[in-house]
Scaffold this motif. Sequence first.
Motif, PDB file in Angstrom:
ATOM      1  N   ASP A   1      20.528 -12.838 -13.589  1.00  0.00           N
ATOM      2  CA  ASP A   1      19.729 -13.838 -13.384  1.00  0.00           C
ATOM      3  C   ASP A   1      18.892 -14.132 -12.138  1.00  0.00           C
ATOM      4  OD1 ASP A   1      21.513 -14.436 -11.697  1.00  0.00           O
ATOM      5  OD2 ASP A   1      22.513 -16.012 -12.622  1.00  0.00           O
ATOM      6  N   ILE A   2      18.655 -12.733 -11.481  1.00  0.00           N
ATOM      7  CA  ILE A   2      17.635 -12.813 -10.389  1.00  0.00           C
ATOM      8  C   ILE A   2      16.479 -11.826 -10.345  1.00  0.00           C
ATOM      9  CG2 ILE A   2      17.746 -12.164  -7.975  1.00  0.00           C
ATOM     10  CD1 ILE A   2      19.484 -14.401  -7.979  1.00  0.00           C
ATOM     11  N   LEU A   3      15.386 -12.395 -10.148  1.00  0.00           N
ATOM     12  CA  LEU A   3      14.266 -11.447 -10.083  1.00  0.00           C
ATOM     13  C   LEU A   3      13.806 -11.304  -8.564  1.00  0.00           C
ATOM     14  CD1 LEU A   3      11.957  -9.893 -11.612  1.00  0.00           C
ATOM     15  CD2 LEU A   3      10.711 -12.022 -11.246  1.00  0.00           C
TER      16      LEU A   3
ATOM     17  N   THR B   1       8.387 -12.940  -1.428  1.00  0.00           N
ATOM     18  CA  THR B   1       9.402 -13.418  -0.963  1.00  0.00           C
ATOM     19  C   THR B   1       9.969 -12.702   0.627  1.00  0.00           C
ATOM     20  OG1 THR B   1      10.995 -12.182  -2.169  1.00  0.00           O
ATOM     21  CG2 THR B   1      10.532 -14.081  -2.876  1.00  0.00           C
TER      22      THR B   1
ATOM     23  N   TYR C   1      21.864 -27.117  -2.762  1.00  0.00           N
ATOM     24  CA  TYR C   1      22.605 -25.891  -3.200  1.00  0.00           C
ATOM     25  C   TYR C   1      21.786 -24.771  -3.157  1.00  0.00           C
ATOM     26  CZ  TYR C   1      25.753 -22.326  -5.081  1.00  0.00           C
ATOM     27  OH  TYR C   1      26.474 -21.290  -5.460  1.00  0.00           O
TER      28      TYR C   1
ATOM     29  N   THR D   1      20.449 -18.576  -4.334  1.00  0.00           N
ATOM     30  CA  THR D   1      20.543 -17.124  -3.818  1.00  0.00           C
ATOM     31  C   THR D   1      21.602 -16.895  -2.747  1.00  0.00           C
ATOM     32  OG1 THR D   1      18.550 -17.807  -2.680  1.00  0.00           O
ATOM     33  CG2 THR D   1      18.291 -16.441  -4.441  1.00  0.00           C
TER      34      THR D   1
ATOM     35  N   ASP E   1       7.080 -24.529  -4.937  1.00  0.00           N
ATOM     36  CA  ASP E   1       8.083 -23.408  -4.651  1.00  0.00           C
ATOM     37  C   ASP E   1       8.030 -22.150  -5.390  1.00  0.00           C
ATOM     38  OD1 ASP E   1      10.363 -22.705  -3.152  1.00  0.00           O
ATOM     39  OD2 ASP E   1      11.794 -24.136  -4.268  1.00  0.00           O
ATOM     40  N   ASP E   2       8.550 -21.042  -4.826  1.00  0.00           N
ATOM     41  CA  ASP E   2       8.198 -19.988  -4.987  1.00  0.00           C
ATOM     42  C   ASP E   2       9.073 -19.685  -6.506  1.00  0.00           C
ATOM     43  OD1 ASP E   2      10.924 -19.913  -3.940  1.00  0.00           O
ATOM     44  OD2 ASP E   2      10.823 -18.014  -3.251  1.00  0.00           O
ATOM     45  N   PHE E   3      10.318 -20.252  -6.549  1.00  0.00           N
ATOM     46  CA  PHE E   3      10.995 -19.995  -7.744  1.00  0.00           C
ATOM     47  C   PHE E   3      11.633 -21.360  -8.448  1.00  0.00           C
ATOM     48  CE2 PHE E   3      11.195 -15.621  -6.855  1.00  0.00           C
ATOM     49  CZ  PHE E   3      11.415 -15.021  -8.106  1.00  0.00           C
ATOM     50  N   LEU E   4      11.806 -21.556  -9.679  1.00  0.00           N
ATOM     51  CA  LEU E   4      12.481 -22.569 -10.136  1.00  0.00           C
ATOM     52  C   LEU E   4      13.811 -21.923 -10.861  1.00  0.00           C
ATOM     53  CD1 LEU E   4      12.893 -25.766 -10.750  1.00  0.00           C
ATOM     54  CD2 LEU E   4      11.374 -25.313 -12.635  1.00  0.00           C
ATOM     55  N   ALA E   5      15.055 -22.162 -10.519  1.00  0.00           N
ATOM     56  CA  ALA E   5      16.156 -21.560 -11.185  1.00  0.00           C
ATOM     57  C   ALA E   5      16.723 -22.983 -11.805  1.00  0.00           C
ATOM     58  CB  ALA E   5      16.891 -21.055 -10.322  1.00  0.00           C
ATOM     59  N   ASN E   6      17.703 -23.334 -10.853  1.00  0.00           N
ATOM     60  CA  ASN E   6      18.606 -24.657 -11.560  1.00  0.00           C
ATOM     61  C   ASN E   6      18.374 -26.101 -10.737  1.00  0.00           C
ATOM     62  OD1 ASN E   6      20.204 -23.218 -13.298  1.00  0.00           O
ATOM     63  ND2 ASN E   6      21.512 -22.509 -11.562  1.00  0.00           N
ATOM     64  N   GLY E   7      16.944 -26.007 -10.122  1.00  0.00           N
ATOM     65  CA  GLY E   7      16.301 -27.012 -10.017  1.00  0.00           C
ATOM     66  C   GLY E   7      16.739 -27.784  -8.710  1.00  0.00           C
TER      67      GLY E   7
ATOM     68  N   ALA F   1      16.483 -27.308  -5.341  1.00  0.00           N
ATOM     69  CA  ALA F   1      15.491 -27.435  -4.397  1.00  0.00           C
ATOM     70  C   ALA F   1      14.457 -28.482  -4.887  1.00  0.00           C
ATOM     71  CB  ALA F   1      14.802 -26.031  -4.090  1.00  0.00           C
TER      72      ALA F   1
ATOM     73  N   LYS G   1      12.237 -19.463 -14.084  1.00  0.00           N
ATOM     74  CA  LYS G   1      13.357 -18.869 -15.003  1.00  0.00           C
ATOM     75  C   LYS G   1      13.555 -19.714 -15.850  1.00  0.00           C
ATOM     76  CE  LYS G   1      15.624 -17.443 -11.596  1.00  0.00           C
ATOM     77  NZ  LYS G   1      16.652 -17.010 -10.701  1.00  0.00           N
TER      78      LYS G   1
HETATM   79  P1  5GP Z   1      16.822 -23.630  -7.565  1.00  0.00           P
HETATM   80  O1  5GP Z   1      16.923 -24.496  -6.462  1.00  0.00           O
HETATM   81  O2  5GP Z   1      15.867 -24.063  -8.572  1.00  0.00           O
HETATM   82  O3  5GP Z   1      18.306 -23.317  -8.070  1.00  0.00           O
HETATM   83  O4  5GP Z   1      16.565 -22.511  -7.191  1.00  0.00           O
HETATM   84  C1  5GP Z   1      15.153 -22.186  -6.237  1.00  0.00           C
HETATM   85  C2  5GP Z   1      15.341 -21.445  -4.914  1.00  0.00           C
HETATM   86  O5  5GP Z   1      16.136 -20.430  -5.042  1.00  0.00           O
HETATM   87  C3  5GP Z   1      14.124 -21.093  -4.852  1.00  0.00           C
HETATM   88  O6  5GP Z   1      13.348 -21.774  -3.772  1.00  0.00           O
HETATM   89  C4  5GP Z   1      14.211 -19.439  -4.288  1.00  0.00           C
HETATM   90  O7  5GP Z   1      14.158 -19.334  -3.005  1.00  0.00           O
HETATM   91  C5  5GP Z   1      15.588 -18.969  -5.006  1.00  0.00           C
HETATM   92  N1  5GP Z   1      15.587 -18.293  -6.037  1.00  0.00           N
HETATM   93  C6  5GP Z   1      16.306 -18.835  -7.214  1.00  0.00           C
HETATM   94  N2  5GP Z   1      15.908 -17.737  -8.229  1.00  0.00           N
HETATM   95  C7  5GP Z   1      15.499 -16.686  -7.633  1.00  0.00           C
HETATM   96  C8  5GP Z   1      15.345 -15.344  -7.870  1.00  0.00           C
HETATM   97  O8  5GP Z   1      15.486 -15.050  -9.138  1.00  0.00           O
HETATM   98  N3  5GP Z   1      14.645 -14.728  -7.099  1.00  0.00           N
HETATM   99  C9  5GP Z   1      14.439 -15.124  -5.784  1.00  0.00           C
HETATM  100  N4  5GP Z   1      13.901 -13.851  -5.031  1.00  0.00           N
HETATM  101  N5  5GP Z   1      14.761 -16.209  -5.334  1.00  0.00           N
HETATM  102  C10 5GP Z   1      15.356 -17.123  -6.209  1.00  0.00           C
END
Ligand code: 5GP
Length: 193
Positions: free
Chosen positions: A18-20, A27, A97, A100, A124-130, A132, A156
């Motif tokens: 699940d990581i790019l 980054t 939380y 990464t 933001d650079d990434f959206l994973a589980n939201g 941030a 993602k």
């Molecule tokens: P979230 O808060 O949405 O779960 O995650 C977002 C934050 O986690 C982003 O600000 C980013 O820094 C980091 N992040 C989440 N997924 C990735 C990923 O696949 N690759 C990288 N490089 N950073 C990620």
Amino acid sequence: MEELVARIKQDGTVLGDDILKVDSFLTHQVDPKLMRQIGRVFAAKFADAGITKVVTIEASGNVPAAYVAEALDVPMIFAKKAKNVTMTDELLTADVYSFTKKITSTVQISRKFLLETDKVLVIDDFLANGQAALGLIKILHEAGAQVAGIGIVIEKSFQTGRGLVEETGIPVFSLARIAGFDAGEVVFAEADL
Ligand code: 5GP
């Protein structure tokens, strides 16, 4: 955004499930020309939205957010992860939380930089589980500011973030959307911008 998708295909590396990794242009090492294009695409989308500030979380949100703010000609604020001795003003905080780093940190913005009249674009650079994005939304609502949208460079879409953010009623706009990873290759979904 075609140029971004092409760059992810060329230089992105899938790590685990699940990581790019995009440390050659976003980054860690940064491609300023691509960042300027990213800034312009978001600025065009929000040109008539009356945005007064761009807000992000350090560290890697800072780069795209600064280019978006420049293109919109407004200030950029980044939430800080560690309190330091110069932060003597009243702080608005949220616990976030990190997907990464696998740790929770308290992020903070000085209240003096946010006004009730502000209309904010979160980048933001990434959206994973939201987490941030939701932390920033909490801080911005505490300040009484309006959040016009969440602009994401790489979403993602197979993770929970987009749904959680949209539940707040705030729209999400992503330049690249990843449907999943298949044998180390990135599978894209249709992007918003
Ligand atoms: P979230 O808060 O949405 O779960 O995650 C977002 C934050 O986690 C982003 O600000 C980013 O820094 C980091 N992040 C989440 N997924 C990735 C990923 O696949 N690759 C990288 N490089 N950073 C990620």
